[in-house]
Design an enzyme around this catalytic site. Structure first.
Site: not given
Ligand code: CAA
Length: 379
Positions: A363, A367
């Site tokens: 999900e 990053e």
């Protein structure tokens, strides 16, 4: 400001904790070993009225709030993270887009079976070449008369084998020289639709992660979900809610790891005293307690903002990022406190450590969460 749970939230917490301890935790180790999906648990969760928890009562839901949803995900994940992710994806990725963008007819047809538990919810965004760059979708949807013909592949799709239909994104045309992405509700038993359950995962062994292959799958035009060309934005909005679920999962797994490490540290003696008397372990456990408290508060705050109808994209990304990173750290420290025993399956903490890793990836990777936060703070 009031940090107390409401009477309803407290009741949901008591109910789900009791259920998780009696029905979910006892088989968690064995399901992980044998990679067995917790089907029976979901039948019982449906009986408890949990499968449609935050959706309106007119569609068979319980009309509860997002904080209650986060509590249920946390408690299930504390007992068994595979059960937690199945539930979280069912609600926040499977049911939510239909609830948010579906017509009344679509809700009656597709949200009701999600609320009753007749179908698990699933959502198809990720593709072999569209992961973090979710807009890189290559699946196509071409209109032919009253139908739309869909071709493409989706990967890493939670609950695919137990979903009677999936909401998925596809390129439906071009607009201003850019891909136009729309969302469609596609029955999984449609001709040309194959669900493959073949991944060998690092953790979350009892959850169902699938590939979807669509070869000339024909759905009626009315299966368009929301507005044509809005599919990408709709799915990013859906993911904002999903990230609260992942944050709650991380809190649940971290809580379980902390509890086991705390209890083991008081039972285990080395050098003539309990290892909990060594300051090195006290500081580790104190840091765990601190980080779990912070992570839970962030999850609740994002959930509260959502319930108030206020923007929560930044807070959802923050809670998901922080909770998943501290969960990875806490589960690793819990193994460390257990020493050699922690490396053994029967002590549970190695499972928590493996399960935790997915939360920094699924999900939206850590990053991507930092990208979302950076954009939200004006960069
Ligand atoms: N809510 C509503 N709209 C949003 C939004 C949000 N949270 N975020 C962005 N948008 C809008 C933007 O305003 C923009 O609109 P305009 O075109 O009108 O300007 C549009 O959406 C595109 O936004 P960006 O230009 O920011 O899009 P991008 O291509 O640069 O991507 C991203 C941004 C944050 C990297 C995004 O692609 C992303 O979140 N990627 C990660 C995807 C992800 O989490 N994948 C995991 C899915 S889970 C799964 O599929 C499997 C499963 O079962 C668990």
């Amino acid at each position: 400001m009031n940090f107390d749970l409401t009477t309803e939230q407290q009741m949901i917490k008591r109910t789900i904790r009791e259920f998780a301890e009696e029905e979910v935790a006892p088989g968690a180790l064995e399901r992980d070993r044998s990679k067995t999906f917790p089907k029976e648990i979901f039948r019982k969760l449906a009986e408890l009225g949990m499968m449609g928890l935050p959706f309106p009562e007119e569609y068979g839901g319980a009309g509860a709030d997002t904080i209650s949803f986060a509590i249920v995900v946390e408690e299930l994940s504390r007992a068994c993270a595979s059960t937690g992710i199945t539930y979280s994806a069912h609600i926040s990725l499977g049911g939510a887009p239909i609830h948010l963008f579906g017509t009344k007819e679509q809700k009656e047809k597709y949200l009701v079976p999600i609320c009753t538990g007749e179908s698990l919810g699933a959502f198809g965004l990720t593709e072999p070449n569209a992961g973090s760059d979710a807009g890189g979708t290559q699946t196509t949807a071409v209109e032919e008369g009253d139908y739309v013909v869909i071709n493409g592949n989706k990967c890493f799709i939670t609950n695919g084998s137990y979903a009677k239909f999936v909401s998925l994104t596809a390129v439906s045309g071009q607009k201003d020289g850019k891909k136009e992405i729309s969302a469609y509700i596609v029955p999984t038993d449609a001709e040309g639709f194959t669900v493959i359950d073949n991944y060998e995962k690092m953790g979350l062994h009892a959850s169902n992660t699938t590939e979807l292959v669509l070869e000339n799958v024909k759905v009626p035009k009315e299966n368009l979900l929301g507005k044509k060309g809005e599919g990408f934005k709709q799915f990013l909005m859906t993911l904002d809610g999903g990230r609260i679920g992942i944050g709650a999962m991380a809190v649940g797994i971290a809580q379980a790891a902390f509890e086991r490490a705390l209890s083991y540290s008081t039972e285990r003696s080395q050098f003539g005293r309990s290892i909990s008397q060594f300051q090195v372990n006290q500081f580790k456990l104190a840091d765990m307690a601190l980080k779990i408290e912070l992570a839970r508060n962030m999850v609740y705050k994002a959930a509260w903002l959502k319930d108030q109808g206020r923007p929560f994209t930044k807070e959802a990304a923050m809670c998901k990022l922080y909770a998943s990173e501290v969960c990875a750290e806490i589960t690793s420290q819990a193994v460390q406190i257990h020493g050699g025993y922690g490396y053994m399956k029967e002590y549970h903490v190695e499972r928590f450590m493996r399960d935790a890793k997915l939360l920094e990836i699924g999900e939206g990777t850590s990053e991507v969460q930092r990208m979302v936060i950076a954009r939200q703070i004006g960069l």
